[in-house]
Design a protein around this motif. Structure first.
Motif, PDB file in Angstrom:
ATOM      1  N   CYS A  86       0.821  -1.277   0.062  1.00 38.02           N
ATOM      2  CA  CYS A  86      -0.164  -0.147  -0.155  1.00 38.02           C
ATOM      3  C   CYS A  86       0.890   1.228  -0.054  1.00 38.02           C
ATOM      4  CB  CYS A  86      -1.036   0.072   1.333  1.00 38.02           C
ATOM      5  SG  CYS A  86      -1.908  -1.517   1.464  1.00 38.02           S
ATOM      6  N   LEU A  87       0.658   2.195  -0.939  1.00 37.61           N
ATOM      7  CA  LEU A  87       1.301   3.351  -0.827  1.00 37.61           C
ATOM      8  C   LEU A  87       0.446   4.477  -1.337  1.00 37.61           C
ATOM      9  CD1 LEU A  87       3.418   3.961  -4.409  1.00 37.61           C
ATOM     10  CD2 LEU A  87       1.694   1.945  -3.791  1.00 37.61           C
ATOM     11  N   ALA A 102      -4.680   6.559  -2.040  1.00 37.04           N
ATOM     12  CA  ALA A 102      -3.877   5.514  -1.451  1.00 37.04           C
ATOM     13  C   ALA A 102      -4.135   4.300  -2.405  1.00 37.04           C
ATOM     14  CB  ALA A 102      -4.548   4.923  -0.139  1.00 37.04           C
ATOM     15  N   VAL A 103      -3.146   3.580  -2.688  1.00 43.03           N
ATOM     16  CA  VAL A 103      -3.288   2.405  -3.685  1.00 43.03           C
ATOM     17  C   VAL A 103      -2.592   1.175  -3.151  1.00 43.03           C
ATOM     18  CG1 VAL A 103      -2.453   1.494  -5.938  1.00 43.03           C
ATOM     19  CG2 VAL A 103      -2.640   4.047  -5.645  1.00 43.03           C
ATOM     20  N   CYS A 104      -3.377   0.191  -3.277  1.00 46.66           N
ATOM     21  CA  CYS A 104      -2.986  -1.287  -2.614  1.00 46.66           C
ATOM     22  C   CYS A 104      -2.909  -2.161  -4.137  1.00 46.66           C
ATOM     23  CB  CYS A 104      -4.122  -1.750  -2.020  1.00 46.66           C
ATOM     24  SG  CYS A 104      -3.631  -3.420  -1.193  1.00 46.66           S
ATOM     25  N   LEU A 105      -1.534  -2.678  -4.113  1.00 49.07           N
ATOM     26  CA  LEU A 105      -1.117  -3.564  -5.320  1.00 49.07           C
ATOM     27  C   LEU A 105      -0.495  -4.613  -4.942  1.00 49.07           C
ATOM     28  CD1 LEU A 105       1.781  -2.592  -5.980  1.00 49.07           C
ATOM     29  CD2 LEU A 105       0.886  -0.587  -7.191  1.00 49.07           C
ATOM     30  N   LYS A 166     -11.279  -6.296   8.258  1.00 46.25           N
ATOM     31  CA  LYS A 166     -10.693  -6.470   9.631  1.00 46.25           C
ATOM     32  C   LYS A 166      -9.375  -5.902   9.706  1.00 46.25           C
ATOM     33  CE  LYS A 166     -13.632 -10.734   9.981  1.00 46.25           C
ATOM     34  NZ  LYS A 166     -13.859 -12.187  10.258  1.00 46.25           N
ATOM     35  N   LEU A 167      -8.848  -5.489   8.828  1.00 46.16           N
ATOM     36  CA  LEU A 167      -7.563  -4.829   8.964  1.00 46.16           C
ATOM     37  C   LEU A 167      -7.694  -3.586   7.889  1.00 46.16           C
ATOM     38  CD1 LEU A 167      -3.923  -6.137   8.694  1.00 46.16           C
ATOM     39  CD2 LEU A 167      -4.808  -4.247   7.183  1.00 46.16           C
ATOM     40  N   VAL A 168      -7.265  -2.359   8.609  1.00 45.41           N
ATOM     41  CA  VAL A 168      -7.266  -1.032   7.652  1.00 45.41           C
ATOM     42  C   VAL A 168      -5.825  -0.334   7.844  1.00 45.41           C
ATOM     43  CG1 VAL A 168      -8.227   1.403   7.715  1.00 45.41           C
ATOM     44  CG2 VAL A 168      -9.875  -0.655   8.316  1.00 45.41           C
ATOM     45  N   ALA A 169      -5.399   0.038   6.602  1.00 50.58           N
ATOM     46  CA  ALA A 169      -4.281   0.480   6.428  1.00 50.58           C
ATOM     47  C   ALA A 169      -4.541   1.988   6.439  1.00 50.58           C
ATOM     48  CB  ALA A 169      -3.485  -0.110   5.309  1.00 50.58           C
ATOM     49  N   CYS A 170      -4.022   2.976   7.325  1.00 50.71           N
ATOM     50  CA  CYS A 170      -3.986   4.202   7.164  1.00 50.71           C
ATOM     51  C   CYS A 170      -2.707   4.904   6.772  1.00 50.71           C
ATOM     52  CB  CYS A 170      -4.668   4.898   8.553  1.00 50.71           C
ATOM     53  SG  CYS A 170      -5.094   6.727   8.441  1.00 50.71           S
TER      54      CYS A 170
END
Length: 288
Positions: A86-87, A102-105, A166-170
């Motif tokens: 994530c970035l 925010a991008v998840c790849l 159940k998991l959040v990336a901030c």
């Protein structure tokens, strides 16, 4: 199933080529640590704005925008392979529109994105606000994304929790206070709030919150660092403090979220009929 998670506090500026080299090293480090998920800061590619109070002068040196299907993110996907990364980027929209995204790849491409919804102070003169919070499936489970100021609003993380994240990336580019300067970062009001929001959002939703942040200085701002992993009880189980670094922890998301919710499930035990939410823009009810 145990998941190894790494999150980063680091400085990223305007130089995208330098950022790509830095990201490659961080991906290698995370992979060597056995990580399945790596969370980098907001504005990883191209850096953040330099002044929240008056960002208009930053239009002379704005964060460079990238296309989501452009070569920069394709390069990171190639580096990532089976690692979920994530970035944060400045996403190019139509015309002059820019989003703080925010991008998840991973090696298969983009898994999910989030356009920052809540834009503090003068940030709205640079970016256009996003409109939604939505979780998505990844090889490491269903996760959600937020970007720095989004965490200030309980509704953001709560929406993702209801969407079965159940998991959040901030991902953050969260600076020290720009209105109440402190003698030390550890005494800074925003440093306290940054940790407080991370822990509260995790505890109230009984989820894992993985928090990244920028470090160092850019323009007129000094960033706090304080990347961390918070468990469903709201306890910090790993943290970088104010300096650059990476923290890695093994977590069992399903088991620990289940344990936290087993006797007191905050999502199920709400009494929505008792809550009054003023309409958006209702100034008589205290909105500014």
């Amino acid at each position: 199933m145990v998941l190894t998670v790494s999150t980063v506090a680091a400085h990223f500026g305007r130089d995208i080529d330098r950022a790509l080299r830095k990201i490659e090293g961080m991906i290698r480090h995370a992979r060597d640590s056995g990580a399945g998920l790596l969370v980098l800061p907001s504005a990883t590619l191209g850096g953040y704005i330099g002044d929240l109070r008056d960002p208009d002068h930053q239009k002379m040196d704005p964060p460079p925008a990238v296309d989501l299907d452009g070569p920069e993110l394709a390069s990171i996907a190639d580096m990532a392979r089976d690692l979920v990364v994530c970035l944060g980027v400045t996403e190019r929209g139509d015309g002059e529109i820019r989003y703080n995204t925010a991008v998840c790849l991973n090696g298969g491409g983009i898994l999910g994105t989030h356009r920052k919804v809540h834009l503090p102070m003068g940030e709205s003169r640079i970016y256009t606000a996003g409109t939604t919070f939505a979780a998505f499936e990844t090889p490491v489970g269903r996760i959600g994304l937020m970007t720095d100021f989004d965490k200030t609003f309980p509704e953001a993380a709560r929406t993702l929790a209801f969407d079965e994240a159940k998991l959040v990336a901030c991902l953050s580019a969260w600076p020290a206070s720009v209105t109440r300067l402190a003698d030390r970062l550890s005494n800074d009001r925003q440093a306290r709030l940054f940790d407080l929001y991370d822990c509260a959002r995790a505890a109230e939703n009984q989820i894992y919150l993985v928090s990244s942040n920028q470090t160092g200085t850019f323009g007129g701002m000094r960033f706090l660092g304080q990347a961390k992993i918070v468990d469903p009880s709201g306890d910090i189980i790993g943290k970088t403090w104010s300096k650059s670094g990476m923290v890695t922890e093994d977590i069992d998301v399903e088991a620990n979220v289940y344990a936290a919710r087993r006797s007191m499930n905050h999502l199920q035990q709400r009494r929505t009929a008792s809550y009054h939410v003023p309409p958006e823009g209702d100034r008589e009810n205290g909105e500014h």
